[in-house]
Write a protein that holds these residues in place. Structure first.
Motif, PDB file in Angstrom:
ATOM      1  N   GLN A  97       1.254 -25.195  -8.743  1.00  0.00           N
ATOM      2  CA  GLN A  97      -0.196 -25.005  -8.751  1.00  0.00           C
ATOM      3  C   GLN A  97      -0.575 -23.725  -8.006  1.00  0.00           C
ATOM      4  O   GLN A  97      -1.375 -22.926  -8.496  1.00  0.00           O
ATOM      5  N   ARG A  98       0.029 -23.525  -6.853  1.00  0.00           N
ATOM      6  CA  ARG A  98      -0.282 -22.336  -6.051  1.00  0.00           C
ATOM      7  C   ARG A  98       0.175 -21.068  -6.759  1.00  0.00           C
ATOM      8  O   ARG A  98      -0.538 -20.057  -6.764  1.00  0.00           O
ATOM      9  N   MET A  99       1.357 -21.111  -7.380  1.00  0.00           N
ATOM     10  CA  MET A  99       1.869 -19.925  -8.057  1.00  0.00           C
ATOM     11  C   MET A  99       1.004 -19.529  -9.247  1.00  0.00           C
ATOM     12  O   MET A  99       0.844 -18.339  -9.551  1.00  0.00           O
ATOM     13  N   LYS A 127       7.668 -10.059  -3.103  1.00  0.00           N
ATOM     14  CA  LYS A 127       6.438 -10.798  -3.388  1.00  0.00           C
ATOM     15  C   LYS A 127       5.424  -9.904  -4.098  1.00  0.00           C
ATOM     16  O   LYS A 127       5.413  -8.682  -3.918  1.00  0.00           O
ATOM     17  N   PHE A 185      10.355 -26.938  -8.534  1.00  0.00           N
ATOM     18  CA  PHE A 185       9.508 -26.930  -7.346  1.00  0.00           C
ATOM     19  C   PHE A 185       8.539 -28.107  -7.369  1.00  0.00           C
ATOM     20  O   PHE A 185       8.332 -28.749  -8.403  1.00  0.00           O
ATOM     21  N   ARG A 186       7.907 -28.364  -6.248  1.00  0.00           N
ATOM     22  CA  ARG A 186       6.905 -29.414  -6.159  1.00  0.00           C
ATOM     23  C   ARG A 186       5.672 -29.018  -6.969  1.00  0.00           C
ATOM     24  O   ARG A 186       5.384 -27.823  -7.125  1.00  0.00           O
ATOM     25  N   VAL A 245       2.867 -14.528  -4.869  1.00  0.00           N
ATOM     26  CA  VAL A 245       3.945 -15.173  -5.615  1.00  0.00           C
ATOM     27  C   VAL A 245       5.251 -14.448  -5.319  1.00  0.00           C
ATOM     28  O   VAL A 245       5.295 -13.216  -5.338  1.00  0.00           O
ATOM     29  N   ASN A 299       9.320 -23.969 -14.022  1.00  0.00           N
ATOM     30  CA  ASN A 299       9.304 -24.172 -12.580  1.00  0.00           C
ATOM     31  C   ASN A 299       8.918 -25.584 -12.168  1.00  0.00           C
ATOM     32  O   ASN A 299       9.114 -25.976 -11.017  1.00  0.00           O
ATOM     33  N   ARG A 307      -3.782 -14.856  -4.326  1.00  0.00           N
ATOM     34  CA  ARG A 307      -2.557 -15.600  -4.053  1.00  0.00           C
ATOM     35  C   ARG A 307      -1.374 -14.644  -3.964  1.00  0.00           C
ATOM     36  O   ARG A 307      -1.477 -13.469  -4.345  1.00  0.00           O
ATOM     37  N   GLN A 350       2.569 -29.022  -6.283  1.00  0.00           N
ATOM     38  CA  GLN A 350       1.602 -28.193  -5.558  1.00  0.00           C
ATOM     39  C   GLN A 350       2.081 -26.752  -5.412  1.00  0.00           C
ATOM     40  O   GLN A 350       1.251 -25.826  -5.297  1.00  0.00           O
ATOM     41  N   ASP A 351       3.402 -26.543  -5.430  1.00  0.00           N
ATOM     42  CA  ASP A 351       3.913 -25.177  -5.379  1.00  0.00           C
ATOM     43  C   ASP A 351       3.648 -24.448  -6.695  1.00  0.00           C
ATOM     44  O   ASP A 351       3.272 -23.266  -6.707  1.00  0.00           O
TER      45      ASP A 351
END
Length: 259
Positions: free
Chosen positions: A226-228, A130, A220-221, A151, A216, A149, A223-224
């Protein structure tokens, strides 16, 4: 943001024929926009500078000098991402371990170029694969929108970071300058790689983020992703997704498969 405002006001000071704010009119602002175009600024840049200046005038009690319908406008350019062939060409053009590691991080982390420049070994979880984005007060730097954040990246990126650390011991930053500060020339490396790789059209670090988001988005979803990317709103993330090439074989196959 402050630096951007200062730069815009510096340009306006260079252009403006008036000494006092009270003398500034709407025509002054429109003439400034034309002056910016003449100096080579893109339409989007001109529009952004105009917004900054309008806000400055409003703060000083002179709002609405120019109706919003007459503000400089620009056409939002289409989101682009790199093809796999172009990414391969980037790697083939890389001559040094530093260039290859920079590509690894841009392609597999989705980091902004400033986040890569301020990445330290203490931000790397070598056992958990990570990377952490965290403020760096020693360089007066915080992530955009203050979004810290974490990743997860492929193991090969962590292995490359570990090898790079062994080759460059006693370093705090992944990419330090000669005086130990964040390297401010990473964008220049991207430009040189793009030239060597023979990439046609636009190529820059932001396009790597769009590539990361687009690749991605199918895995991935939302929201995932978005977070990344470190976005506060999912709407911002959607702006990073490139559409498929209408002549792409996979796209054509799906169209033709419709009953």
């Amino acid at each position: 943001t402050i630096s951007s405002y200062k730069f815009t006001l510096g340009l306006f000071q260079e252009f403006c024929p008036h000494l006092y704010i009270e003398e500034i009119t709407g025509d002054t602002l429109l003439d400034f926009a034309a002056w910016c175009r003449k100096r080579g600024d893109a339409e989007r840049t001109v529009a952004n500078r105009f917004v900054d200046l309008a806000g400055f005038m409003k703060f000083h009690g002179k709002p609405g000098l120019v109706p919003k319908s007459d503000w400089p406008k620009y056409t939002e350019r289409r989101v682009e991402s790199y093809t796999q062939e172009e990414l391969d060409n980037f790697y083939n053009a890389a001559k040094t371990d530093k260039e290859r590691l920079l590509l690894d991080l841009l392609i597999h982390s989705g980091f902004r170029i400033g986040e890569v420049a301020h990445l330290c070994y203490s931000d790397v979880d070598f056992t958990g694969n990570k990377l952490h984005v965290q403020p760096k007060p020693q360089w007066n730097w915080v992530p955009k929108t203050h979004e810290c954040r974490t990743v997860r990246v492929p193991g090969k990126v962590i292995l490359a970071l570990s090898t790079w650390r062994d080759q460059n011991p006693d370093q705090q930053l992944i990419f330090p300058s000669k005086v130990g500060k964040p390297d401010e020339h990473l964008l220049r490396i991207v430009d040189e790689l793009g030239d060597r790789a023979g990439i046609t059209g636009r190529y820059d670090a932001h396009k790597f983020r769009a590539t990361f988001a687009t690749r991605n988005s199918g895995r991935f979803r939302p929201q995932d992703v978005q977070r990344m990317l470190g976005h506060r709103n999912i709407e911002t993330t959607m702006l990073y997704l490139a559409v498929s090439d209408l002549d792409d074989e996979e796209f054509v196959r799906k169209i033709e498969a419709v009953a």
